[in-house]
Design a protein around this motif. Structure first.
Motif, short mmCIF file in Angstrom:
data_model
loop_
_atom_site.label_atom_id
_atom_site.label_comp_id
_atom_site.label_asym_id
_atom_site.label_seq_id
_atom_site.Cartn_x
_atom_site.Cartn_y
_atom_site.Cartn_z
N VAL A 1 0.84 -1.31 0.16
CA VAL A 1 0.07 -0.04 -0.12
C VAL A 1 1.03 1.31 -0.15
O VAL A 1 0.73 2.23 -0.73
CB VAL A 1 -0.90 -0.05 1.20
CG1 VAL A 1 -1.73 1.29 1.35
CG2 VAL A 1 -1.88 -1.31 0.97
N LEU A 2 2.02 1.40 0.87
CA LEU A 2 2.92 2.49 0.79
C LEU A 2 3.29 2.74 -0.52
O LEU A 2 3.57 3.75 -0.90
CB LEU A 2 3.93 2.08 2.02
CG LEU A 2 4.85 3.16 2.21
CD1 LEU A 2 4.29 4.42 2.43
CD2 LEU A 2 6.10 2.78 3.16
N ALA A 3 3.96 1.70 -0.99
CA ALA A 3 4.69 1.80 -2.43
C ALA A 3 3.52 2.19 -3.23
O ALA A 3 3.94 3.21 -4.22
CB ALA A 3 5.10 0.54 -3.02
N PHE A 4 2.43 1.80 -3.35
CA PHE A 4 1.31 2.17 -4.53
C PHE A 4 1.14 3.67 -4.21
O PHE A 4 1.21 4.50 -5.10
CB PHE A 4 0.05 1.57 -4.17
CG PHE A 4 -1.08 2.00 -5.27
CD1 PHE A 4 -1.09 1.36 -6.30
CD2 PHE A 4 -1.99 2.81 -4.74
CE1 PHE A 4 -2.34 1.40 -7.40
CE2 PHE A 4 -3.12 3.34 -5.69
CZ PHE A 4 -2.85 2.71 -6.99
N ALA A 5 0.89 4.09 -2.92
CA ALA A 5 0.54 5.77 -2.67
C ALA A 5 1.77 6.39 -3.18
O ALA A 5 1.56 7.56 -3.61
CB ALA A 5 0.19 5.59 -1.17
N GLU A 6 3.02 6.05 -2.59
CA GLU A 6 4.05 6.89 -2.77
C GLU A 6 4.26 6.95 -4.27
O GLU A 6 4.51 8.12 -4.88
CB GLU A 6 5.30 6.28 -2.23
CG GLU A 6 6.68 6.90 -2.47
CD GLU A 6 7.77 6.38 -1.72
OE1 GLU A 6 8.76 7.00 -1.68
OE2 GLU A 6 7.64 5.21 -1.36
N ALA A 7 4.34 6.09 -5.11
CA ALA A 7 4.42 6.16 -6.68
C ALA A 7 3.32 6.78 -7.23
O ALA A 7 3.54 7.69 -8.22
CB ALA A 7 4.51 4.86 -7.36
N ALA A 8 2.00 6.65 -6.64
CA ALA A 8 1.03 7.26 -7.05
C ALA A 8 1.15 8.90 -7.10
O ALA A 8 0.74 9.60 -7.89
CB ALA A 8 -0.50 6.92 -6.56
N MET A 9 1.71 9.36 -5.81
CA MET A 9 1.66 10.79 -5.71
C MET A 9 2.87 11.27 -6.59
O MET A 9 2.91 12.42 -7.23
CB MET A 9 2.32 11.07 -4.18
CG MET A 9 1.10 10.86 -3.14
SD MET A 9 1.84 11.52 -1.60
CE MET A 9 3.15 10.28 -1.06
N VAL A 10 4.00 10.68 -6.73
CA VAL A 10 4.79 10.95 -7.66
C VAL A 10 4.31 11.16 -9.22
O VAL A 10 4.64 12.18 -9.76
CB VAL A 10 6.19 10.02 -7.67
CG1 VAL A 10 6.99 10.47 -8.72
CG2 VAL A 10 6.85 10.05 -6.39
N GLY A 11 3.71 10.09 -9.71
CA GLY A 11 3.15 10.23 -10.85
C GLY A 11 1.86 11.15 -11.15
O GLY A 11 1.88 11.93 -12.21
N GLY A 12 1.30 11.42 -10.24
CA GLY A 12 0.27 12.47 -10.19
C GLY A 12 0.95 13.81 -10.14
O GLY A 12 0.49 14.66 -10.96
N LEU A 13 1.96 14.06 -9.20
CA LEU A 13 2.61 15.51 -9.15
C LEU A 13 3.34 15.46 -10.55
O LEU A 13 3.24 16.85 -11.00
CB LEU A 13 3.73 15.53 -8.01
CG LEU A 13 2.97 15.54 -6.50
CD1 LEU A 13 3.89 15.30 -5.52
CD2 LEU A 13 2.09 16.98 -6.47
N ALA A 14 3.90 14.72 -11.12
CA ALA A 14 4.70 14.68 -12.29
C ALA A 14 3.65 15.21 -13.74
O ALA A 14 3.83 16.06 -14.30
CB ALA A 14 5.33 13.58 -12.92
N ASP A 15 2.51 14.46 -13.54
CA ASP A 15 1.74 14.84 -14.72
C ASP A 15 0.89 16.24 -14.46
O ASP A 15 0.46 16.87 -15.49
CB ASP A 15 0.52 13.68 -14.78
CG ASP A 15 1.26 12.48 -15.53
OD1 ASP A 15 1.79 12.71 -16.22
OD2 ASP A 15 0.45 11.40 -15.46
N TRP A 16 0.63 16.58 -13.19
CA TRP A 16 0.13 17.81 -12.95
C TRP A 16 1.08 18.67 -13.34
O TRP A 16 0.84 19.75 -13.98
CB TRP A 16 -0.02 17.96 -11.28
CG TRP A 16 -0.17 19.50 -10.95
CD1 TRP A 16 -1.40 20.10 -10.89
CD2 TRP A 16 0.72 20.38 -10.69
NE1 TRP A 16 -1.26 21.50 -10.61
CE2 TRP A 16 0.14 21.70 -10.24
CE3 TRP A 16 2.20 20.26 -10.27
CZ2 TRP A 16 1.01 22.63 -9.83
CZ3 TRP A 16 2.88 21.44 -9.93
CH2 TRP A 16 2.12 22.60 -9.57
N PHE A 17 2.50 18.55 -12.96
CA PHE A 17 3.60 19.50 -13.66
C PHE A 17 3.37 19.76 -15.13
O PHE A 17 3.45 20.83 -15.75
CB PHE A 17 4.73 19.39 -13.06
CG PHE A 17 5.86 20.07 -13.53
CD1 PHE A 17 6.34 21.11 -12.68
CD2 PHE A 17 6.50 19.97 -14.78
CE1 PHE A 17 7.43 22.10 -13.00
CE2 PHE A 17 7.65 20.86 -15.09
CZ PHE A 17 7.93 21.95 -14.16
N ALA A 18 3.34 18.68 -15.63
CA ALA A 18 3.43 18.34 -17.27
C ALA A 18 2.21 19.17 -17.71
O ALA A 18 2.06 20.08 -18.62
CB ALA A 18 3.55 16.95 -17.62
#
Length: 402
Positions: free
Chosen positions: A32-49
């Motif tokens: 669960v921790l790995a999923f949430a951590e990577a999801a935040m990274v992916g979401g923030l990266a795509d928000w930036f893009a």
């Protein structure tokens, strides 16, 4: 959709916090921790893009962000080039027109009936008559109309007529849209000249105000007050200033009808206008109004004109649909005409597109493109969050296995 994408990112942050504090309780919390951590990274990266396409993220001028506003002129030239190369070259127009039977389509349109007694021929006749009026050369027919109207205008005492028209319009409240339009025009003019107004106010401010920076606050207050005043006048039909304008218009209407001095002044103006060759275009406007009246008659399906044209156009429609030789000639003429238009005016049309986009301010073009793309932009963020989470949990699973 923006709220949904942002809410999903916040939810992943909450899941990450919960999993972080419970990681030692059970091995499943690690996934669960790995999923949430990577999801935040992916979401923030795509928000930036996504954000970097339209504006600077968080207002920070990071290089290669606000891509669309910064490259507005290049986008305009690219759009114009695409339009020119794919639609407005003579070769492309001729190729697209070669497989089109415009003559038969026109015949079908004229003959096909609508619901009820009135066929599409009636409306088609009106449109064809409109096209005929549009094609009239104002330099030929308009000059004759202009000469006849000028002779009639010399015999008319226009001042009482204008006064009566204004008085009648005010009695029916038909003058209010004009006042509203004047208020809107004043607001737009003020908006377009804000910097000039600020400079005028600041130039007249004393040194103390400029030193303390109050001159800018003063100019902002004056502009805000003017905008607020115009808005209040626009939305309030009983506003005192609107009443003053209407009082002035009512007095002007009375003077036009009953004040000899005003009537003489109007007659002098009329004589000057009739004698001034530079105002010939105004007379062409009179012809345009007459032409529009004829167009309105043609578009009335109950009028005799529409009925007479309908019978003739129906016969023309049958001929266009059934005569291959006529279809060949009409299609060839249409193809040559459109190819000639593309060849002669294609560059001007392309230049119009390019200059129009270039004149848009950055906020306008950003808003229009962002609105056109719409929900898909936020789906990019949502997908980035979910895909990032799946990648994170996959990596975590692989590290556990190996």
């Amino acid at each position: 959709m923006r709220y949904t994408a942002t809410g999903l990112l916040v939810a992943m942050a909450g899941v990450f916090t919960l999993a972080h504090f419970n990681e030692a309780a059970h091995p499943a919390w690690g996934y669960v921790l790995a999923f949430a951590e990577a999801a935040m990274v992916g979401g923030l990266a795509d928000w930036f893009a996504v954000t970097a396409l339209f504006r600077h993220p968080l207002g920070i001028p990071i290089p290669h962000t606000a891509i669309i506003p910064e490259n507005k002129d290049r986008i305009a030239d690219t759009m114009a080039g695409f339009l020119r190369d794919n639609f407005l070259t003579p070769l492309v127009v001729a190729r697209r027109m070669r497989d089109m039977n415009l003559a038969r389509a026109a015949g079908d349109f004229l003959i096909e009936r609508r619901e009820g007694e009135i066929g599409r021929i009636r409306a088609g006749a009106a449109e064809l008559f409109v096209d005929l009026l549009e094609s009239l050369d104002p330099e030929r027919l308009g000059k004759q109309v202009r000469a006849g109207l000028a002779k009639q205008a010399e015999k008319i005492d226009v001042s009482p007529l204008l006064g009566k028209m204004l008085e009648t319009s005010m009695a029916d409240n038909r003058h209010r849209p004009l006042i509203d339009a004047m208020i809107r025009w004043a607001g737009l003019t003020l908006e377009d000249n804000e910097e000039m107004v600020r400079d005028m106010i600041q130039a007249r401010a004393n040194a103390l105000l400029r030193w303390t920076g109050l001159d800018e606050r003063l100019s902002n207050s004056v502009l805000d007050g003017l905008y607020r005043l115009l808005a209040e006048i626009l939305v309030d039909p009983q506003h005192p200033l609107r009443g003053k304008v209407e009082e002035g218009l009512a007095k002007f209407a009375q003077d036009l009808q009953h004040d000899d001095e005003m009537r003489a002044k109007v007659e002098r103006i009329k004589a000057d206008m009739l004698a001034n060759p530079a105002l010939g275009e105004w007379w062409m406007g009179v012809w345009e109004r007459l032409r529009h009246a004829l167009i309105e008659m043609a578009r009335n399906p109950q009028s005799a004109m529409a009925g007479q044209l309908g019978s003739s156009m129906q016969e023309l429609g049958k001929t266009l649909r059934e005569d291959p030789a006529l279809q060949l000639q009409v299609n060839r003429l249409a193809r040559r005409t459109l190819v000639g238009v593309a060849q002669r005016y294609g560059e001007q049309i392309v230049q119009l597109v390019s200059e129009t986009v270039k004149r848009w301010d950055a906020r306008t073009i950003t808003g229009r493109i962002e609105s056109a793309v719409g929900r898909d932009l936020q789906f990019i963020r949502i997908n980035g969050t979910l895909v990032g989470g799946l990648v994170g949990v996959t990596i975590h699973a692989l590290t556990q296995l190996f």
